[in-house]
Design an enzyme around this catalytic site. Structure first.
Site, PDB file in Angstrom:
ATOM      1  N   CYS A  76       0.845  -1.197   0.000  1.00  0.00           N
ATOM      2  CA  CYS A  76       0.000   0.000   0.000  1.00  0.00           C
ATOM      3  C   CYS A  76       0.879   1.245   0.000  1.00  0.00           C
ATOM      4  CB  CYS A  76      -0.912   0.000   1.225  1.00  0.00           C
ATOM      5  SG  CYS A  76      -1.896   1.510   1.391  1.00  0.00           S
ATOM      6  N   CYS A  82      -0.463   5.926   7.140  1.00  0.00           N
ATOM      7  CA  CYS A  82      -1.805   5.547   7.567  1.00  0.00           C
ATOM      8  C   CYS A  82      -1.743   4.615   8.778  1.00  0.00           C
ATOM      9  CB  CYS A  82      -2.545   4.863   6.420  1.00  0.00           C
ATOM     10  SG  CYS A  82      -4.220   4.345   6.838  1.00  0.00           S
ATOM     11  N   CYS A 161      -7.719   2.205  -0.951  1.00  0.00           N
ATOM     12  CA  CYS A 161      -7.187   1.433   0.173  1.00  0.00           C
ATOM     13  C   CYS A 161      -6.912   0.015  -0.302  1.00  0.00           C
ATOM     14  CB  CYS A 161      -8.186   1.428   1.332  1.00  0.00           C
ATOM     15  SG  CYS A 161      -7.754   0.301   2.683  1.00  0.00           S
ATOM     16  N   GLN A 255     -19.410  -8.612  10.003  1.00  0.00           N
ATOM     17  CA  GLN A 255     -18.001  -8.932   9.791  1.00  0.00           C
ATOM     18  C   GLN A 255     -17.509  -8.291   8.498  1.00  0.00           C
ATOM     19  OE1 GLN A 255     -15.969 -10.025  11.821  1.00  0.00           O
ATOM     20  NE2 GLN A 255     -16.801 -11.635  13.136  1.00  0.00           N
ATOM     21  N   GLU A 305     -29.436 -10.906  22.008  1.00  0.00           N
ATOM     22  CA  GLU A 305     -28.735  -9.734  21.482  1.00  0.00           C
ATOM     23  C   GLU A 305     -29.125  -8.509  22.306  1.00  0.00           C
ATOM     24  OE1 GLU A 305     -26.747  -6.889  19.830  1.00  0.00           O
ATOM     25  OE2 GLU A 305     -26.376  -8.952  19.163  1.00  0.00           O
ATOM     26  N   ASP A 349     -20.322 -14.982  20.616  1.00  0.00           N
ATOM     27  CA  ASP A 349     -19.542 -14.144  19.705  1.00  0.00           C
ATOM     28  C   ASP A 349     -19.554 -12.712  20.245  1.00  0.00           C
ATOM     29  OD1 ASP A 349     -18.159 -13.082  17.595  1.00  0.00           O
ATOM     30  OD2 ASP A 349     -19.782 -13.272  16.140  1.00  0.00           O
ATOM     31  N   CYS A 376     -12.771 -11.812  19.368  1.00  0.00           N
ATOM     32  CA  CYS A 376     -11.968 -10.846  18.614  1.00  0.00           C
ATOM     33  C   CYS A 376     -10.905 -10.195  19.492  1.00  0.00           C
ATOM     34  CB  CYS A 376     -12.865  -9.779  17.984  1.00  0.00           C
ATOM     35  SG  CYS A 376     -13.859  -8.851  19.165  1.00  0.00           S
TER      36      CYS A 376
END
Length: 419
Positions: A76, A82, A161, A255, A305, A349, A376
């Protein structure tokens, strides 16, 4: 004391370049090394390299004297400025090695007898992102659209990008000339839809009628425009997901890497070993990323949720042929005591904060015999797994999903079963 003497002392205290070897990875993708008694973490350095470093605060990589086999020229053109990517200088195999190393280091802190081998889910390292949020600035009379510089509020202006899908880069190029004529946009959300690009302009002040018409005339875009949380233009964004169509709103969780997500969902379903008659709790279910395919497999699924709006849209998207096997509930998953007696399997999750409160409940739910945890954040994952293992679960399978190539971020999937 004379100024000459003070200047001499100051020069003696200034850090000098040091040649040394990079010993290991730091947790955030830096190279870890020692200079004297100091342990330093140097951005841009790779384990196994010999480098020249300035031991300042922060330390600075001056020159690579002996390069690692995994070093590459960043693909990149904005990589040096960046802050969106931290690992552009590392080839994909080296990035995966770093992420697997970090994962096992965190999990070995659980003091387990052994861990299963880390399975790896990976794909292309370019053009993978289907969504992005870009900042906009008009400071000094110059338009800047892009991501922020590392450890700075400065926006690095980009025309494209390396990580974005081509359709999003094309949309960015079409939008920038119109943005240059405005002073009213603070952020842009981009989302790749099936046949269009969803574009959301967040305004700081109203647009003129002419400017609004110009944005609405852009081809192949589903436009949303908001001012102070009020919609001015609200074209629906429809996302295909596991054979259903879901209405997506900016801010909903989705995602970013669709290909890795599909492989991750398939792996999770395989590990769940679903059978007809299974009753599954899907925690942090979002728009049904895991709930829908589990219901298609024949399980009875309840998705939990925290967002009322996402529960409503997920419910609206349920196809008739699985509507008797899937439902959603809006629940505070960080504080509510849940009734878990009816479930024999579960999937989590959570966001980066993890699911400590929920894991404390699951560790006591003896009826839950099989659990898949999708994480994550490796640090909160390690904390939560400690709770589950202490409650009688054992770790059977472990996979690293490279959801965000060229960055330090990744997803982890863990299968736990009752011992």
């Amino acid at each position: 004391m004379s100024n000459r003497w003070r200047s001499s002392i100051s020069r003696d205290r200034e850090p000098k370049p040091v040649e040394t070897e990079v010993l290991a990875w730091g947790d955030h993708g830096e190279g870890a090394l020692h200079v004297g008694s100091k342990r330093l973490f140097v951005a841009g350095a790779i384990p196994g390299e010999r480098i020249s470093v300035l031991a300042a605060k922060p330390p600075k990589l001056l020159k690579v004297l002996e390069a690692s086999e995994t070093r590459r020229k960043p693909p990149c053109r904005y990589a040096s400025d960046c802050g969106g990517c931290q690992l552009q200088h590392v080839a994909p195999a080296g990035q995966l090695a770093f992420k697997a190393d970090r994962l096992t280091r965190f999990l070995h802190g659980l003091a387990l007898d052994s861990l299963p081998d880390v399975e790896v889910i990976s794909a292309e390292d370019s053009g993978y992102r289907r969504r992005a949020r870009l900042a906009v600035s008009y400071r000094g009379g110059k338009l800047r659209v892009g991501f922020r510089q590392a450890k700075s509020n400065r926006i690095v202006d980009i025309d494209d990008c390396y990580n974005l899908r081509p359709s999003l880069n094309n949309a960015l190029k079409a939008i920038k000339p119109l943005l240059a004529q405005q002073r009213a946009v603070s952020h842009i959300d981009l989302l790749a839809l099936d046949d269009k690009v969803g574009v959301h302009l967040r305004l700081t002040e109203p647009l003129s009628a002419d400017a609004l018409a110009e944005f609405q005339a852009l081809p192949s875009m589903a436009l949303k425009i908001s001012l102070e949380s009020q919609w001015i233009v609200d074209t629906p964004w429809i996302v295909s997901s596991h054979g259903t169509e879901v209405t997506y709103h900016p801010g909903d969780f989705l995602q970013a890497n669709d290909k890795i997500n599909q492989e991750m969902v398939a792996r999770a379903l395989e590990w769940m070993a679903l059978e007809e008659g299974d009753s599954v709790a899907d925690f942090f279910s979002g728009l049904g990323n895991f709930s829908v395919p589990m219901a298609v497999k024949g399980a009875a699924v309840v998705g939990f949720e925290g967002s009322d709006a996402m529960v409503r849209r997920a419910t609206e998207a349920v196809e008739v042929d699985i509507s008797d096997r899937i439902s959603y509930q809006s629940v505070d998953l960080f504080g509510t005591q849940l009734a878990l007696n009816n479930f024999n399997k579960a999937l989590l999750d959570p966001p980066r904060a993890g699911a400590q409160h929920l894991c404390e409940q699951l560790s006591k739910a003896q009826n839950v015999e099989r659990l898949v945890y999708v994480s994550c954040d490796t640090s909160t994952l390690a904390r939560d797994l400690t709770i589950l293992v202490a409650g009688g679960f054992s770790i059977e399978r472990l996979a690293l999903a490279d959801m965000f190539p060229n960055t330090v971020h990744s997803e982890t999937i863990v299968l736990l079963t009752r011992t």
